[in-house]
Enzyme design. Structure first.
Site, PDB file in Angstrom:
ATOM      1  N   GLU A 150       0.855  -1.196   0.000  1.00 21.97           N
ATOM      2  CA  GLU A 150       0.000   0.000   0.000  1.00 21.97           C
ATOM      3  C   GLU A 150       0.884   1.236   0.000  1.00 21.97           C
ATOM      4  O   GLU A 150       1.860   1.318   0.751  1.00 21.97           O
ATOM      5  CB  GLU A 150      -0.914   0.014   1.221  1.00 21.97           C
ATOM      6  CG  GLU A 150      -1.771   1.280   1.341  1.00 21.97           C
ATOM      7  CD  GLU A 150      -2.677   1.258   2.567  1.00 21.97           C
ATOM      8  OE1 GLU A 150      -3.120   0.156   2.953  1.00 21.97           O
ATOM      9  OE2 GLU A 150      -2.938   2.338   3.150  1.00 21.97           O
ATOM     10  N   GLU A 165      -2.426  11.378   3.345  1.00 23.94           N
ATOM     11  CA  GLU A 165      -3.479  11.167   4.328  1.00 23.94           C
ATOM     12  C   GLU A 165      -3.501  12.375   5.257  1.00 23.94           C
ATOM     13  O   GLU A 165      -2.450  12.966   5.557  1.00 23.94           O
ATOM     14  CB  GLU A 165      -3.248   9.905   5.156  1.00 23.94           C
ATOM     15  CG  GLU A 165      -3.474   8.606   4.403  1.00 23.94           C
ATOM     16  CD  GLU A 165      -3.300   7.400   5.308  1.00 23.94           C
ATOM     17  OE1 GLU A 165      -4.310   6.746   5.630  1.00 23.94           O
ATOM     18  OE2 GLU A 165      -2.141   7.129   5.687  1.00 23.94           O
TER      19      GLU A 165
END
Length: 353
Positions: free
Chosen positions: A241, A246
């Site tokens: 990932e 974020e």
């Protein structure tokens, strides 16, 4: 006297012998001179004080000269070019700013002299995948699909229910808007959208740029990220990932760049963060440069995270994109009950290779 005459006679016949011998075999071969003083000049098209490596076209003009040379050959990036004048024009294709070595040989028959020159050339990367979000309505179905539902909190105890409704994901006025809404829906208190390019587009290596403005509010958790194409066969985190961006509303203006893989996933993931101003009120460019050696993550061209890639990592295969706004959960944290809606706007996504 007799000896003198004898020597004259011998000399005369020797002259005749060698003269006859020369005429019977033809004239001698001309002497071929080896070229000397090879000089190689180059002009990078568009080069200036502010753009010393060129204007991005990759075009370079070369001039080679040498004494006694009748032909020139240039070897560059695996290609061979030939010229009788020593003038060459070559267009470099490798995107970005790269150093190249160019080899030149000057010939006169089978005689030659060789040399080389180094130069650094900038080539504007070419977008191989992009969405400018300029067509109003639902997101382009040829590029984006949806994850739907809650799926047990998506592994993070998240509070939202993902839909494919235009209330939650819509393109308008030049941006994609992913809307988190506080509402009762399918037994959950929040709805949102999670768009993904899985099965439509994935990439291995290159540069990614995403220009976005992210929402504020306690509990909000917008993300721009990627998963390995093989997730269905090997699962997570074996698929790998890459979190390009974020942000959590409970840590305003802190941008996270993170990688998840076996041994470094979940709360033990490998990453870092950087503070930026106005993350929720202005657009910023979130980007990644990825190759077999490194993964580098940037905000507004500021490098803040580097991962040293290797052959044993999962980051040497195709990955697809995900864009979403989650609410709460293990990372999003405490939800502010006063947050009734929150929107992440994406101006564009561009992939260069």
């Amino acid at each position: 006297m007799k000896n003198y005459k004898f020597l004259l006679i011998i000399s005369f016949f020797s002259f005749l012998f060698f003269s006859c011998g020369g005429s019977s075999s033809g004239s001698s071969e001309p002497v071929v001179t080896t070229p000397t003083n090879l000089v190689i000049n180059k002009i990078i098209v568009g080069s200036s004080a502010t753009m010393p490596n060129g204007d991005g076209t990759g075009v370079v003009n070369f001039t080679a000269s040498a004494n006694n040379a009748k032909e020139y050959k240039m070897s560059v990036d695996g290609e061979i070019l030939t010229s009788t004048t020593g003038n060459f024009t070559y267009t470099f294709k490798q995107s970005g700013t790269n150093e190249h070595t160019v080899y030149v040989s000057a010939y006169n028959g089978d005689k030659s002299i060789s040399g080389s020159t180094k130069l650094t050339v900038y080539v504007i990367p070419k977008a191989v995948f992009f969405d400018e979000f300029n067509v109003d309505g639902a997101p382009d179905s040829s590029k984006w699909g949806y994850d739907l539902g809650n799926s047990n909190g998506w592994g993070n105890n998240e509070a939202q229910y993902y839909t494919n409704r235009t209330q939650n994901a819509i393109v308008s006025n030049g941006t994609l808007k992913i809307n988190l809404i506080k509402e009762s829906y399918q037994g959950y208190n929040y709805t949102s959208a999670r768009l993904l390019s899985k099965g439509k587009y994935s990439m291995k290596y290159g540069k990614v740029e995403i220009r976005a403005k992210i929402p504020s509010g306690g509990g909000t958790w917008p993300a721009l990220w990627m998963l390995g194409d093989n997730i269905d066969s090997v699962g997570w985190p074996a698929c790998g990932e890459i979190d390009i961006m974020e942000h959590v509303g409970n840590q305003l203006n802190r941008i996270f760049g993170t990688l998840h893989y076996p041994g470094r996933s979940g709360g033990n993931a490998y990453g870092t963060s950087v503070m930026i101003p106005n993350a929720t009120t202005e657009f910023h460019i979130y980007s990644m440069e990825w190759n077999a050696s490194t993964i580098k993550i940037y905000v507004d061209n500021q490098l803040f995270f580097t991962y040293n890639n290797n052959a044993n990592s999962p980051f040497n295969q195709n990955f697809f994109f995900i864009m979403n706004v989650a609410m709460g959960g293990n990372f999003g944290g405490t939800i502010d009950p006063n947050v009734t809606n929150a929107t992440m706007e994406v101006d564009y996504i561009r992939v260069y290779q």
